[in-house]
Scaffold this motif. Structure first.
Motif, PDB file in Angstrom:
ATOM      1  N   LEU A 464     110.232  50.895 125.470  1.00  0.00           N
ATOM      2  CA  LEU A 464     109.001  50.093 125.393  1.00  0.00           C
ATOM      3  C   LEU A 464     109.217  48.880 124.495  1.00  0.00           C
ATOM      4  N   ASN A 465     109.939  49.079 123.434  1.00  0.00           N
ATOM      5  CA  ASN A 465     110.237  47.983 122.508  1.00  0.00           C
ATOM      6  C   ASN A 465     110.976  46.841 123.204  1.00  0.00           C
ATOM      7  N   LYS A 466     111.884  47.237 124.101  1.00  0.00           N
ATOM      8  CA  LYS A 466     112.700  46.239 124.813  1.00  0.00           C
ATOM      9  C   LYS A 466     111.882  45.343 125.749  1.00  0.00           C
ATOM     10  N   LEU A 467     110.678  45.808 126.126  1.00  0.00           N
ATOM     11  CA  LEU A 467     109.856  45.040 127.065  1.00  0.00           C
ATOM     12  C   LEU A 467     109.449  43.687 126.490  1.00  0.00           C
ATOM     13  N   MET A 468     109.461  43.595 125.175  1.00  0.00           N
ATOM     14  CA  MET A 468     109.062  42.356 124.498  1.00  0.00           C
ATOM     15  C   MET A 468     109.885  41.179 125.007  1.00  0.00           C
ATOM     16  N   VAL A 469     111.153  41.420 125.295  1.00  0.00           N
ATOM     17  CA  VAL A 469     112.043  40.324 125.695  1.00  0.00           C
ATOM     18  C   VAL A 469     112.525  40.447 127.148  1.00  0.00           C
ATOM     19  N   ALA A 470     112.025  41.467 127.881  1.00  0.00           N
ATOM     20  CA  ALA A 470     112.526  41.686 129.247  1.00  0.00           C
ATOM     21  C   ALA A 470     112.047  40.588 130.198  1.00  0.00           C
ATOM     22  N   LYS A 471     112.855  40.303 131.204  1.00  0.00           N
ATOM     23  CA  LYS A 471     112.516  39.265 132.183  1.00  0.00           C
ATOM     24  C   LYS A 471     111.399  39.751 133.101  1.00  0.00           C
ATOM     25  N   LYS A 472     110.374  38.893 133.303  1.00  0.00           N
ATOM     26  CA  LYS A 472     109.278  39.247 134.208  1.00  0.00           C
ATOM     27  C   LYS A 472     109.690  38.891 135.639  1.00  0.00           C
ATOM     28  N   ARG A 473     109.925  39.887 136.452  1.00  0.00           N
ATOM     29  CA  ARG A 473     110.447  39.654 137.802  1.00  0.00           C
ATOM     30  C   ARG A 473     109.356  39.555 138.861  1.00  0.00           C
ATOM     31  N   PHE A 474     108.250  40.300 138.688  1.00  0.00           N
ATOM     32  CA  PHE A 474     107.244  40.409 139.755  1.00  0.00           C
ATOM     33  C   PHE A 474     105.877  39.940 139.256  1.00  0.00           C
ATOM     34  N   THR A 475     105.501  38.704 139.640  1.00  0.00           N
ATOM     35  CA  THR A 475     104.252  38.153 139.099  1.00  0.00           C
ATOM     36  C   THR A 475     103.252  37.823 140.198  1.00  0.00           C
ATOM     37  N   ASN A 476     103.506  38.365 141.393  1.00  0.00           N
ATOM     38  CA  ASN A 476     102.692  38.078 142.562  1.00  0.00           C
ATOM     39  C   ASN A 476     101.360  38.858 142.561  1.00  0.00           C
ATOM     40  N   THR A 477     100.247  38.171 142.918  1.00  0.00           N
ATOM     41  CA  THR A 477      98.975  38.876 143.125  1.00  0.00           C
ATOM     42  C   THR A 477      98.497  38.604 144.544  1.00  0.00           C
ATOM     43  N   VAL A 478      98.092  39.682 145.261  1.00  0.00           N
ATOM     44  CA  VAL A 478      97.607  39.493 146.633  1.00  0.00           C
ATOM     45  C   VAL A 478      96.219  40.102 146.799  1.00  0.00           C
ATOM     46  N   THR A 479      95.558  39.715 147.907  1.00  0.00           N
ATOM     47  CA  THR A 479      94.294  40.368 148.241  1.00  0.00           C
ATOM     48  C   THR A 479      94.615  41.575 149.114  1.00  0.00           C
ATOM     49  N   ARG A 480      93.636  42.468 149.232  1.00  0.00           N
ATOM     50  CA  ARG A 480      93.834  43.681 150.030  1.00  0.00           C
ATOM     51  C   ARG A 480      94.257  43.359 151.458  1.00  0.00           C
ATOM     52  N   GLU A 481      93.691  42.268 151.996  1.00  0.00           N
ATOM     53  CA  GLU A 481      93.969  41.901 153.387  1.00  0.00           C
ATOM     54  C   GLU A 481      95.430  41.488 153.569  1.00  0.00           C
TER      55      GLU A 481
END
Ligand code: PLP
Length: 493
Positions: A464-481
């Motif tokens: 959990l500590n490592k998450l501070m500097v981890a690369k954000k790979r998935f930042t997509n938001t979609v609608t249900r449709e």
């Protein structure tokens, strides 16, 4: 051991087939045709086994066509990923115990099953001669997603896609998912709450057109959600394990009944307790603890399951659920295992958002279950008092259970022994935990974690500590449709 659907008992399939299929074609859930029984001597024999061996033993009662040696070695490998004992029982007070299930790789109880599921699924494919790749779609209220991603990452022949409600999960849970490593994974936020997310995924699952398109691309669906029997089965083991541990240290006598209190969302965890009881484990009452979304409390008290109500976002996001999928399995049992009645009720649920059971069924249920809930304020007060009174650090989901267990004892007596299940590490919800412990409000989960580590003897998990500097790979938001489009894009990649 054979399985059939809660909505159609006429077709029987093997355990491995139930696991690779996930959900029945009629929309029902797979249940064992009968419950395997353990004698008290068999329960006693668990004493000499370690946790992995206990799990393999329980699994083998259902998964009869799996090779026992391979099952055992898979369990050993899975539980070696845990930090020490995978399911220790901690005594907090007289007649009050906590079964800690959060010592796995992602620090939530979902790891208890999701570290084993990849083996069950792949072995199941082999046993059934299924050559297609497996596509796992998972809706998550926060913890299942990360746990499934971690379990299936870089598994050959498997792709996994996780959907979580945007704004519906804690900062730490979100960070855990969007930084996930592995070449076969995908994570997507969905506008809406968990129920929206779960029903959108279920719709894709049950759409025969979509199944065909997926098949044309060389894939077959499976599910890592607790509707999958492969998720449920490993969870049965820790109830037996806790019982064995308590007997071994003399806290209980063999044959004595123990009550279990479970913070409940999708009803998977507590259903596993019911299964354990059917198998012969001496269980008293099963205590179903809910948060402010207390639809289950109302169901147990009134006999009506009614989703036409307000949905609340709380500090226990993994319990922010109105449609508890696994309740279908319980309703099936208490209807006298009637598939037609269960199918009717589930149809009413999806069309009208409500169904009712009979008074007789409700009375039968109340002999087995006790239900209660905690408000946000009560949840915070409970975290605070366990820290102040017992030096015990806990998080919102677990605290809800601890509070409802207290209510139960007030009604049934202080000498009732209750095992409360602890479902997540305090470090998954550090800002809320710190606020409850000290009144201090920090926005940054890492700063809050540092403070918790100072206050308690509990170190923050390195992952959990490592998450501070981890690369954000998935930042997509979609609608249900648009969910289906994302799935199709993913398998064509
Ligand atoms: C998933 C989860 C729950 C609810 O468990 P169900 O099996 O869905 O009832 C409770 N607490 C935490 C921390 C969870 O991740």
């Amino acid at each position: 051991m054979q399985f059939f659907s809660t909505r159609d008992k006429s077709v029987k399939i093997s355990a491995s087939k139930a696991i690779i299929t996930g959900i029945a074609p009629d929309g029902g859930l797979y249940v064992p045709c009968e419950f395997p029984k353990l004698t008290l001597d068999e329960i006693k024999s668990l004493e000499s086994m370690d946790y992995a061996e206990r799990t393999a033993f329980i699994l083998s009662k259902y998964l009869t066509e799996y090779n026992f040696e391979r099952l055992t070695s898979a369990c050993k490998k899975a539980y070696a990923k845990f930090d020490g004992d995978p399911a220790p029982v901690v005594k907090v007070d007289d007649n009050e115990y906590v079964l800690e299930l959060y010592h796995g790789p992602t620090h939530a109880f979902k790891d208890m099953a999701l570290t084993v599921l990849p083996f069950l699924l792949k072995e199941g494919c082999t046993l059934n001669g299924q050559k297609e790749n497996v596509l796992i779609l998972t809706a998550t209220s926060g913890d299942t997603g990360k746990s499934a991603l971690e379990g299936f990452k870089d598994n050959d022949g498997v792709k996994i896609m996780v959907f979580y409600p945007d704004e519906g999960v804690s900062k730490m849970q979100k960070l855990q998912m969007i930084t996930q490593e592995g070449d076969n994974v995908n994570v997507c936020a969905v506008k809406g709450n968990f129920d929206d997310c779960q029903s959108a995924v279920k719709r894709i699952f049950n759409d025969s057109e979509v199944r065909k398109t997926i098949a044309d691309n060389g894939y077959k669906f499976s599910s890592a959600n607790s509707i999958n029997f492969g998720r449920l089965a490993p969870q049965i083991a820790y109830y037996f394990s806790a019982y064995s541990d308590l007997a071994q240290v003399g806290e209980i006598e063999y044959g004595e009944k123990v009550n279990f209190c479970v913070p409940t969302g999708n009803f998977g965890n507590i259903l596993a307790c019911y299964y354990a009881k059917q198998m012969g484990l001496p269980v008293g009452k099963m205590i179903c603890a809910s948060n402010k979304n207390n639809i289950l409390t109302d169901f147990f008290h009134t006999g009506s399951y009614d989703v036409n109500r307000e949905f609340y976002k709380t500090t226990s996001p993994s319990m922010d659920i109105l449609i508890s999928s696994n309740l279908e399995r319980l309703v099936f049992e208490f209807s006298g295992r009637s598939d037609t009645l269960t199918a009717e009720r589930m149809k009413a649920l999806s069309t009208k958002g409500i169904y009712s059971i009979t008074d007789k069924e409700r009375e039968d249920l109340s002999k087995e279950f006790y239900a209660g809930f905690a408000t946000e304020e009560e949840t915070f007060d409970t975290i605070n008092s366990y820290f102040e009174d017992y030096d015990y650090a806990t998080e919102p989901h677990t605290a809800i259970g601890l509070k409802v267990a207290r209510d139960f004892k007030e009604e049934f007596g202080e000498d009732e022994k209750v095992v409360c299940l602890s479902t997540a590490s305090p470090y998954k919800f550090p800002t809320d935990v710190l606020k409850a412990m000290t009144g201090k409000e920090l926005q940054d989960p890492f700063k809050a974690s540092e403070k918790i580590a100072d206050l308690t003897a509990m170190p923050m998990p390195e992952s959990l500590n490592k998450l501070m500097v981890a690369k954000k790979r998935f930042t997509n938001t979609v609608t249900r449709e648009n969910l289906l489009d994302e799935v199709l894009k993913f398998i064509k990649k």
